[in-house]
Design a protein around this motif. Structure first.
Motif, short mmCIF file in Angstrom:
data_model
loop_
_atom_site.label_atom_id
_atom_site.label_comp_id
_atom_site.label_asym_id
_atom_site.label_seq_id
_atom_site.Cartn_x
_atom_site.Cartn_y
_atom_site.Cartn_z
N VAL A 1 0.84 -1.19 0.00
CA VAL A 1 0.00 0.00 0.00
C VAL A 1 0.88 1.24 0.00
N VAL A 2 0.54 2.17 -0.87
CA VAL A 2 1.17 3.49 -0.88
C VAL A 2 0.06 4.53 -0.76
N LEU A 3 0.22 5.48 0.14
CA LEU A 3 -0.76 6.54 0.35
C LEU A 3 -0.36 7.76 -0.46
N VAL A 4 -1.34 8.34 -1.16
CA VAL A 4 -1.05 9.52 -1.97
C VAL A 4 -2.11 10.59 -1.71
N ASP A 5 -1.68 11.82 -1.63
CA ASP A 5 -2.54 12.99 -1.39
C ASP A 5 -2.98 13.05 0.06
N THR A 6 -3.82 12.10 0.51
CA THR A 6 -4.25 12.04 1.90
C THR A 6 -3.54 10.87 2.59
N THR A 7 -3.66 10.83 3.91
CA THR A 7 -2.96 9.77 4.64
C THR A 7 -3.85 9.23 5.75
N LEU A 8 -3.29 8.42 6.61
CA LEU A 8 -3.99 7.81 7.73
C LEU A 8 -3.47 8.35 9.05
N GLU A 9 -4.31 8.27 10.07
CA GLU A 9 -3.85 8.66 11.41
C GLU A 9 -2.67 7.79 11.83
N ASP A 10 -2.73 6.50 11.47
CA ASP A 10 -1.60 5.59 11.68
C ASP A 10 -1.17 5.05 10.32
N PRO A 11 -0.17 5.68 9.70
CA PRO A 11 0.23 5.29 8.36
C PRO A 11 1.29 4.19 8.32
N SER A 12 1.53 3.53 9.46
CA SER A 12 2.63 2.58 9.54
C SER A 12 2.47 1.39 8.60
N LEU A 13 1.24 1.08 8.21
CA LEU A 13 1.02 -0.06 7.32
C LEU A 13 1.47 0.21 5.88
N ALA A 14 1.66 1.48 5.55
CA ALA A 14 1.97 1.86 4.17
C ALA A 14 3.48 1.80 3.91
N GLU A 15 3.82 1.47 2.68
CA GLU A 15 5.22 1.52 2.26
C GLU A 15 5.71 2.96 2.22
N ALA A 16 4.83 3.87 1.80
CA ALA A 16 5.23 5.28 1.66
C ALA A 16 4.00 6.16 1.71
N GLU A 17 4.21 7.42 2.10
CA GLU A 17 3.18 8.45 2.05
C GLU A 17 3.70 9.57 1.14
N VAL A 18 2.90 9.95 0.17
CA VAL A 18 3.26 11.03 -0.74
C VAL A 18 2.15 12.07 -0.70
N SER A 19 2.48 13.27 -0.33
CA SER A 19 1.46 14.30 -0.20
C SER A 19 2.08 15.67 -0.38
N SER A 20 1.24 16.63 -0.62
CA SER A 20 1.69 18.02 -0.58
C SER A 20 1.93 18.40 0.89
N ASP A 21 2.76 19.40 1.10
CA ASP A 21 2.93 19.95 2.43
C ASP A 21 1.77 20.91 2.66
N ASN A 22 0.66 20.37 3.15
CA ASN A 22 -0.56 21.16 3.23
C ASN A 22 -0.54 22.19 4.34
N VAL A 23 0.22 21.95 5.40
CA VAL A 23 0.36 22.98 6.43
C VAL A 23 1.05 24.21 5.84
N GLU A 24 2.14 23.98 5.13
CA GLU A 24 2.85 25.08 4.50
C GLU A 24 1.98 25.76 3.44
N ALA A 25 1.24 24.95 2.67
CA ALA A 25 0.37 25.53 1.65
C ALA A 25 -0.72 26.40 2.28
N GLY A 26 -1.22 26.00 3.46
CA GLY A 26 -2.19 26.82 4.16
C GLY A 26 -1.59 28.14 4.61
N LYS A 27 -0.33 28.11 5.04
CA LYS A 27 0.35 29.35 5.42
C LYS A 27 0.51 30.25 4.20
N VAL A 28 0.84 29.65 3.06
CA VAL A 28 0.97 30.42 1.82
C VAL A 28 -0.36 31.09 1.47
#
Length: 331
Positions: free
Chosen positions: A122-149
């Motif tokens: 499993v690979v997570l893209v865009d959104t993620t899980l509260e516990d993402p440990s089951l995934a091989e990788a998480e790929v997402s935008s830096d949404n906190v930084e984007a919110g600041k922008v």
């Protein structure tokens, strides 16, 4: 996360055609070889969304290098109720890897754990899980930084005007939009003269978003800015301001580079849209998926950036190349 209104079947057809049009397009990395061929399942957050069309194009570009196949199945709405049955059906087909944008950070954990227990990566893209440990990788935008922008851009656009600012969010538990609001609140905290009213949730409904903005206008005559975390909310906010004849005094900054979001910039109903990089997300997700399948090193967390589109820079190459589309880039 915009659900453009035409049927899910039509969207699936359009997405399939767009993936076929990608041909042997290449991504940014050299993952995989001619001998590595895998069955990749992609489950986006919602059908009919050009954002996820761009993610799919990035996935296909990498998959094409190794002759891997990509099958996309999308829920009709951005909700675990619609997404989980699709995920369960995909698990039954036993692909090598599932690349998924979870629609809820908690509700998708159990069915994804079922996938991994059967040897499906499993690979997570865009959104993620509260516990993402089951995934091989998480790929997402830096949404906190984007919110600041987004906050910085709104302050800039307001040009020193004072007043109240509202965030219209989707629903609690969506990691991307929750992070956008968090970053926006942090970014707005130091802005002089602006009172932050906090966030309200539309629960993915244009009509609810419109009602929220209408009620806020009635209760806060000084409303001067609206931050929308996703396209549903922006559409509702635009409608409410138009109905109240308040569009000229309330500035909207949104998160939507789908065609309707671009149109909102062009017609001036939205002052700016934060543009993420979904094609880059798709490339990175597929690269990490194939790395995991071939025993190559995997990068567990990858963040992609964002740009801000306004009427002034909309036609520049830096913005144009990231506008969301079902049409895959030429090889």
């Amino acid at each position: 996360m915009r659900h453009i209104r035409f049927g899910a079947a039509a969207a699936a057809t359009l997405l399939a055609l767009s993936l076929a049009a990608c041909g042997d397009g290449s991504g940014d990395g050299g993952t995989g070889s001619a001998g590595d061929s895998f069955d990749i399942a992609f489950i986006p957050g919602v059908a009919n969304d050009a954002y996820y069309g761009s993610v799919a194009c990035g996935i296909q570009a990498v998959a094409a290098k190794s002759g891997s196949t990509v099958e996309t199945q999308a829920p009709k709405s951005f909700s675990p109720t619609d997404q989980i049955p699709i995920l369960q059906a995909v698990i039954a087909k036993k692909p090598d890897v599932i690349i998924i944008a979870p629609t809820d950070s908690k509700a998708l954990y159990a069915p994804l754990r079922q996938a991994t227990s059967q040897g499906i990566k499993v690979v997570l893209v865009d959104t993620t899980l509260e516990d993402p440990s089951l995934a091989e990788a998480e790929v997402s935008s830096d949404n906190v930084e984007a919110g600041k922008v987004a906050a910085q851009k709104l302050v800039e656009l307001l040009g020193g005007r004072s007043g109240s600012v509202l965030t219209v969010n989707l629903s609690a538990g969506v990691t991307t939009t929750d992070d956008r609001e968090k970053g926006f609140a942090e970014g707005l905290a130091s802005a002089p003269g602006l009172k932050y009213l906090g966030q309200q949730f539309s629960n993915n409904s244009v009509q609810t978003a419109a009602s929220i903005v209408s009620a806020t206008l009635a209760a806060n005559a000084d409303l001067t800015g609206i931050f929308s975390t996703a396209a549903f909310n922006t559409e509702g906010a635009v409608a409410a301001l138009r109905s109240a004849n308040a569009a000229s005094r309330v500035t909207i900054v949104g998160f939507n580079a789908n065609p309707p979001g671009v149109q909102q910039i062009e017609d001036g109903t939205v002052a700016a849209q934060v543009v993420l990089k979904p094609y880059d997300e798709g490339v990175a997700a597929a690269e990490q998926a194939i790395n995991a399948l071939t025993g190559e090193p995997v990068t567990k967390q990858i963040s992609t950036g964002a740009v801000v589109a306004t009427k002034d820079n909309l036609q520049t190459p830096e913005v144009q190349k990231y506008l969301y589309s079902f049409d895959c880039p030429a090889a």
